[in-house]
Design an enzyme around this catalytic site. Structure first.
Site, PDB file in Angstrom:
ATOM      1  N   GLU A  25      64.440  34.959  -2.119  1.00  0.00           N
ATOM      2  CA  GLU A  25      63.454  34.066  -2.728  1.00  0.00           C
ATOM      3  C   GLU A  25      62.054  34.434  -2.238  1.00  0.00           C
ATOM      4  OE1 GLU A  25      62.474  30.270  -0.790  1.00  0.00           O
ATOM      5  OE2 GLU A  25      64.574  30.242  -0.163  1.00  0.00           O
ATOM      6  N   LYS A  47      68.924  22.076   4.410  1.00  0.00           N
ATOM      7  CA  LYS A  47      67.832  21.765   5.337  1.00  0.00           C
ATOM      8  C   LYS A  47      68.130  20.452   6.063  1.00  0.00           C
ATOM      9  CE  LYS A  47      64.173  24.273   2.907  1.00  0.00           C
ATOM     10  NZ  LYS A  47      64.881  24.755   1.699  1.00  0.00           N
TER      11      LYS A  47
END
Length: 301
Positions: free
Chosen positions: A24, A158
Protein backbone atom coordinates in the site's frame (compact mmCIF):
# COMPACT_ATOMS: atom_id res chain seq x y z
CA UNK A 1 -10.18 5.41 -20.59
CA UNK A 2 -8.83 3.33 -17.69
CA UNK A 3 -5.27 2.05 -17.87
CA UNK A 4 -3.10 0.35 -15.28
CA UNK A 5 0.54 1.41 -15.40
CA UNK A 6 2.88 -1.35 -14.27
CA UNK A 7 6.48 -0.66 -13.28
CA UNK A 8 9.23 -2.09 -15.46
CA UNK A 9 10.26 -4.37 -12.58
CA UNK A 10 6.72 -5.75 -12.23
CA UNK A 11 6.33 -6.36 -15.96
CA UNK A 12 9.62 -8.27 -16.07
CA UNK A 13 8.71 -10.28 -12.97
CA UNK A 14 5.32 -11.35 -14.27
CA UNK A 15 6.70 -12.26 -17.68
CA UNK A 16 9.26 -14.49 -15.93
CA UNK A 17 6.70 -15.99 -13.53
CA UNK A 18 8.43 -14.55 -10.47
CA UNK A 19 6.60 -14.07 -7.15
CA UNK A 20 5.21 -10.58 -6.50
CA UNK A 21 4.00 -8.81 -3.33
CA UNK A 22 1.70 -5.78 -3.41
CA UNK A 23 2.27 -2.87 -1.01
CA UNK A 24 0.00 0.00 0.00
CA UNK A 25 1.00 3.66 -0.18
CA UNK A 26 -0.89 5.31 2.71
CA UNK A 27 1.96 4.35 5.03
CA UNK A 28 4.13 6.59 2.82
CA UNK A 29 1.81 9.58 2.57
CA UNK A 30 -0.09 9.40 5.86
CA UNK A 31 2.04 7.22 8.12
CA UNK A 32 5.25 9.17 8.74
CA UNK A 33 7.09 12.33 7.68
CA UNK A 34 9.59 12.77 4.86
CA UNK A 35 12.32 11.49 4.55
CA UNK A 36 11.58 8.68 7.00
CA UNK A 37 8.60 7.60 4.90
CA UNK A 38 10.77 7.22 1.80
CA UNK A 39 13.50 5.38 3.70
CA UNK A 40 10.94 2.96 5.15
CA UNK A 41 9.26 2.38 1.78
CA UNK A 42 12.61 1.56 0.22
CA UNK A 43 13.53 -0.76 3.11
CA UNK A 44 10.28 -2.69 2.79
CA UNK A 45 10.69 -3.06 -0.97
CA UNK A 46 14.28 -4.25 -0.46
CA UNK A 47 13.13 -6.75 2.19
CA UNK A 48 10.80 -8.29 -0.39
CA UNK A 49 13.55 -8.47 -3.00
CA UNK A 50 15.95 -10.02 -0.48
CA UNK A 51 13.31 -12.66 0.29
CA UNK A 52 13.11 -13.68 -3.36
CA UNK A 53 10.08 -11.73 -4.59
CA UNK A 54 9.32 -8.46 -6.37
CA UNK A 55 7.54 -5.51 -4.69
CA UNK A 56 4.71 -3.55 -6.29
CA UNK A 57 3.65 -0.41 -4.42
CA UNK A 58 0.18 0.79 -5.46
CA UNK A 59 -0.87 4.43 -5.89
CA UNK A 60 -2.86 6.79 -8.09
CA UNK A 61 -0.72 9.49 -9.70
CA UNK A 62 -2.35 12.22 -11.83
CA UNK A 63 -5.38 10.01 -12.36
CA UNK A 64 -3.50 6.88 -13.35
CA UNK A 65 -3.47 3.74 -11.25
CA UNK A 66 0.07 2.45 -10.75
CA UNK A 67 1.09 -1.09 -9.87
CA UNK A 68 4.69 -0.71 -8.82
CA UNK A 69 6.41 2.64 -8.63
CA UNK A 70 9.65 3.62 -10.31
CA UNK A 71 12.28 5.11 -7.97
CA UNK A 72 11.49 8.70 -8.96
CA UNK A 73 7.72 8.11 -8.59
CA UNK A 74 8.19 6.69 -5.10
CA UNK A 75 10.24 9.71 -4.04
CA UNK A 76 7.76 12.15 -5.55
CA UNK A 77 4.90 10.48 -3.66
CA UNK A 78 6.89 10.58 -0.42
CA UNK A 79 7.42 14.34 -0.85
CA UNK A 80 3.86 15.12 -2.00
CA UNK A 81 1.44 17.16 0.13
CA UNK A 82 -2.35 16.86 0.47
CA UNK A 83 -2.45 13.39 -1.09
CA UNK A 84 -5.91 11.78 -0.99
CA UNK A 85 -6.40 8.65 1.09
CA UNK A 86 -8.19 6.20 -1.19
CA UNK A 87 -10.49 3.31 -0.36
CA UNK A 88 -13.07 1.48 -2.53
CA UNK A 89 -15.55 4.39 -2.33
CA UNK A 90 -13.26 7.10 -3.72
CA UNK A 91 -10.66 5.27 -5.84
CA UNK A 92 -12.58 5.69 -9.11
CA UNK A 93 -13.50 9.31 -8.39
CA UNK A 94 -9.87 10.26 -7.77
CA UNK A 95 -8.82 8.63 -11.04
CA UNK A 96 -11.66 10.22 -13.00
CA UNK A 97 -10.72 13.68 -11.69
CA UNK A 98 -7.03 13.23 -12.45
CA UNK A 99 -6.05 13.30 -8.80
CA UNK A 100 -3.22 11.76 -6.81
CA UNK A 101 -4.00 9.38 -3.99
CA UNK A 102 -2.48 6.75 -1.73
CA UNK A 103 -4.15 3.37 -1.46
CA UNK A 104 -5.51 1.96 1.79
CA UNK A 105 -5.82 -1.80 2.39
CA UNK A 106 -9.10 -1.98 0.44
CA UNK A 107 -7.87 0.04 -2.54
CA UNK A 108 -4.56 -1.84 -2.61
CA UNK A 109 -6.43 -5.15 -2.76
CA UNK A 110 -8.44 -3.85 -5.73
CA UNK A 111 -5.27 -2.69 -7.48
CA UNK A 112 -3.51 -5.98 -6.74
CA UNK A 113 -6.39 -7.95 -8.25
CA UNK A 114 -6.32 -5.79 -11.39
CA UNK A 115 -2.54 -6.30 -11.64
CA UNK A 116 -2.76 -10.08 -11.19
CA UNK A 117 -1.08 -10.09 -7.75
CA UNK A 118 -2.32 -12.50 -5.06
CA UNK A 119 -0.37 -11.44 -1.95
CA UNK A 120 -0.29 -8.09 -0.17
CA UNK A 121 1.77 -6.99 2.84
CA UNK A 122 0.60 -4.16 5.08
CA UNK A 123 0.96 -3.01 8.69
CA UNK A 124 -2.46 -3.60 10.19
CA UNK A 125 -5.93 -3.74 8.67
CA UNK A 126 -8.77 -1.38 9.48
CA UNK A 127 -11.81 -2.78 11.22
CA UNK A 128 -14.65 -2.02 13.58
CA UNK A 129 -13.97 1.20 15.47
CA UNK A 130 -14.69 1.41 19.17
CA UNK A 131 -18.18 2.77 19.69
CA UNK A 132 -19.30 1.49 16.28
CA UNK A 133 -22.61 0.43 17.81
CA UNK A 134 -23.40 4.17 17.80
CA UNK A 135 -21.24 5.53 14.98
CA UNK A 136 -21.42 2.54 12.56
CA UNK A 137 -17.75 3.31 11.80
CA UNK A 138 -16.50 0.11 10.17
CA UNK A 139 -13.56 0.06 7.76
CA UNK A 140 -14.14 -0.91 4.13
CA UNK A 141 -11.12 -3.21 4.54
CA UNK A 142 -13.38 -5.89 6.05
CA UNK A 143 -15.84 -5.89 3.14
CA UNK A 144 -12.91 -5.96 0.70
CA UNK A 145 -11.45 -9.04 2.37
CA UNK A 146 -14.82 -10.71 1.88
CA UNK A 147 -14.90 -10.13 -1.89
CA UNK A 148 -11.40 -9.70 -3.32
CA UNK A 149 -9.20 -12.79 -3.61
CA UNK A 150 -5.94 -11.47 -2.18
CA UNK A 151 -4.09 -12.90 0.82
CA UNK A 152 -3.29 -10.01 3.15
CA UNK A 153 -0.40 -10.28 5.61
CA UNK A 154 -0.80 -7.88 8.55
CA UNK A 155 0.17 -7.69 12.22
CA UNK A 156 -3.52 -8.21 12.98
CA UNK A 157 -5.99 -5.34 13.19
CA UNK A 158 -4.84 -1.95 14.43
CA UNK A 159 -4.93 -2.00 18.24
CA UNK A 160 -6.95 1.23 18.34
CA UNK A 161 -9.96 -0.76 17.03
CA UNK A 162 -12.55 -2.99 18.65
CA UNK A 163 -10.75 -6.23 17.84
CA UNK A 164 -13.44 -8.67 19.10
CA UNK A 165 -16.07 -7.00 16.90
CA UNK A 166 -13.62 -6.88 13.99
CA UNK A 167 -13.13 -10.65 14.23
CA UNK A 168 -16.90 -11.18 14.43
CA UNK A 169 -17.49 -9.18 11.23
CA UNK A 170 -14.73 -11.12 9.44
CA UNK A 171 -16.29 -14.41 10.54
CA UNK A 172 -19.76 -13.32 9.43
CA UNK A 173 -18.35 -12.50 5.99
CA UNK A 174 -16.52 -15.81 5.65
CA UNK A 175 -12.99 -14.40 5.75
CA UNK A 176 -10.34 -16.89 6.95
CA UNK A 177 -8.36 -15.30 9.80
CA UNK A 178 -5.06 -17.14 10.25
CA UNK A 179 -2.60 -16.53 13.08
CA UNK A 180 0.92 -17.29 11.90
CA UNK A 181 3.10 -19.37 14.21
CA UNK A 182 0.86 -19.00 17.27
CA UNK A 183 -2.73 -19.44 18.41
CA UNK A 184 -3.29 -15.83 19.53
CA UNK A 185 -4.51 -13.18 17.11
CA UNK A 186 -1.92 -10.36 17.15
CA UNK A 187 -2.84 -6.74 17.89
CA UNK A 188 -0.47 -4.62 15.78
CA UNK A 189 2.10 -3.30 18.29
CA UNK A 190 1.47 -6.33 20.54
CA UNK A 191 1.91 -9.99 19.73
CA UNK A 192 -1.18 -11.10 21.64
CA UNK A 193 -4.59 -9.39 21.54
CA UNK A 194 -5.89 -11.70 24.25
CA UNK A 195 -8.06 -13.44 21.63
CA UNK A 196 -7.51 -16.79 19.93
CA UNK A 197 -7.51 -16.63 16.14
CA UNK A 198 -10.06 -18.83 14.33
CA UNK A 199 -7.24 -20.54 12.41
CA UNK A 200 -3.53 -21.07 12.97
CA UNK A 201 -0.81 -22.06 10.49
CA UNK A 202 2.91 -22.50 10.98
CA UNK A 203 4.27 -22.17 7.45
CA UNK A 204 3.99 -20.00 4.37
CA UNK A 205 3.42 -23.18 2.36
CA UNK A 206 0.22 -23.93 4.32
CA UNK A 207 -1.07 -20.39 3.79
CA UNK A 208 -0.34 -20.57 0.05
CA UNK A 209 -2.05 -23.96 -0.20
CA UNK A 210 -5.14 -22.54 1.53
CA UNK A 211 -5.20 -19.61 -0.93
CA UNK A 212 -5.06 -22.02 -3.87
CA UNK A 213 -7.77 -24.27 -2.41
CA UNK A 214 -10.13 -21.33 -2.02
CA UNK A 215 -9.65 -20.56 -5.70
CA UNK A 216 -10.35 -24.19 -6.66
CA UNK A 217 -13.54 -24.10 -4.60
CA UNK A 218 -14.62 -20.87 -6.27
CA UNK A 219 -14.86 -19.05 -2.94
CA UNK A 220 -14.85 -15.25 -3.16
CA UNK A 221 -12.66 -13.08 -0.99
CA UNK A 222 -9.19 -13.26 0.45
CA UNK A 223 -7.41 -14.42 3.57
CA UNK A 224 -6.14 -12.39 6.51
CA UNK A 225 -2.84 -13.60 7.95
CA UNK A 226 -2.07 -12.25 11.44
CA UNK A 227 1.72 -12.15 11.66
CA UNK A 228 2.93 -11.12 15.14
CA UNK A 229 5.55 -8.39 15.41
CA UNK A 230 8.99 -9.76 16.42
CA UNK A 231 9.12 -10.12 20.21
CA UNK A 232 12.10 -7.82 20.63
CA UNK A 233 10.17 -4.98 18.95
CA UNK A 234 6.73 -5.36 20.50
CA UNK A 235 4.95 -3.05 22.91
CA UNK A 236 3.08 -5.41 25.27
CA UNK A 237 -0.71 -5.12 25.49
CA UNK A 238 -0.55 -4.13 29.17
CA UNK A 239 1.66 -1.16 28.27
CA UNK A 240 -0.07 0.10 25.12
CA UNK A 241 -3.70 -0.26 26.30
CA UNK A 242 -3.78 2.78 28.65
CA UNK A 243 -1.98 4.88 26.03
CA UNK A 244 -4.60 3.97 23.41
CA UNK A 245 -7.32 4.82 25.94
CA UNK A 246 -5.89 8.30 26.48
CA UNK A 247 -5.62 8.94 22.72
CA UNK A 248 -9.21 7.76 22.16
CA UNK A 249 -10.50 10.07 24.89
CA UNK A 250 -8.70 13.03 23.32
CA UNK A 251 -10.14 12.20 19.89
CA UNK A 252 -13.66 12.16 21.31
CA UNK A 253 -13.13 15.43 23.17
CA UNK A 254 -11.87 17.11 20.00
CA UNK A 255 -14.68 15.76 17.82
CA UNK A 256 -12.36 13.80 15.52
CA UNK A 257 -14.35 11.48 13.21
CA UNK A 258 -14.31 9.53 9.93
CA UNK A 259 -11.04 9.14 8.06
CA UNK A 260 -9.34 11.60 10.44
CA UNK A 261 -9.63 9.23 13.42
CA UNK A 262 -6.87 6.75 12.62
CA UNK A 263 -4.17 9.33 11.65
CA UNK A 264 -4.99 11.34 14.79
CA UNK A 265 -4.76 8.31 17.07
CA UNK A 266 -1.54 7.04 15.53
CA UNK A 267 0.07 10.47 15.88
CA UNK A 268 -0.98 10.82 19.53
CA UNK A 269 0.22 7.30 20.33
CA UNK A 270 3.54 8.16 18.65
CA UNK A 271 3.83 11.20 20.92
CA UNK A 272 2.74 9.38 24.06
CA UNK A 273 5.22 6.53 23.47
CA UNK A 274 7.98 9.03 22.59
CA UNK A 275 8.36 7.54 19.12
CA UNK A 276 8.47 3.91 20.17
CA UNK A 277 5.20 3.09 18.39
CA UNK A 278 6.69 4.13 15.04
CA UNK A 279 9.79 1.99 15.59
CA UNK A 280 7.51 -0.99 16.22
CA UNK A 281 5.33 -0.07 13.25
CA UNK A 282 8.32 -0.12 10.90
CA UNK A 283 9.51 -3.44 12.34
CA UNK A 284 6.14 -5.13 11.89
CA UNK A 285 5.70 -3.87 8.31
CA UNK A 286 9.11 -5.26 7.37
CA UNK A 287 8.31 -8.53 9.12
CA UNK A 288 5.04 -8.79 7.19
CA UNK A 289 6.79 -8.06 3.90
CA UNK A 290 9.21 -10.95 4.45
CA UNK A 291 6.40 -13.41 5.23
CA UNK A 292 4.35 -12.19 2.26
CA UNK A 293 7.33 -12.77 -0.03
CA UNK A 294 7.64 -16.32 1.26
CA UNK A 295 3.92 -16.96 0.64
CA UNK A 296 4.24 -15.45 -2.86
CA UNK A 297 7.16 -17.78 -3.62
CA UNK A 298 5.03 -20.81 -2.77
CA UNK A 299 2.14 -19.52 -4.88
CA UNK A 300 4.48 -18.94 -7.82
CA UNK A 301 5.88 -22.47 -7.45
Amino acid sequence: MFSLKKSAELIAAQEAGKPVVALESTIITHGMPYPQNLETARMVEDDIRAAGAVPATMAVIDGQLHAGLEAEELEALARAKDVAKLSRADLAACMAQGGTGATTVAATMIAARLAGISVFATGGIGGVHRGAEDSFDISADLAELAQTAVTVVAAGAKAILDIPKTLEVLETNGVPVIAYGQAAFPAFWSRDSGLTAPLSMNSAAEIAASHKMRALLGLPGGQLVGNPVPEVEEIPKSEITPIIGKALTEAQEQGISGKAVTPFLLQRIFELTEGRSLVTNIALVRNNARLAAEIARHLAA
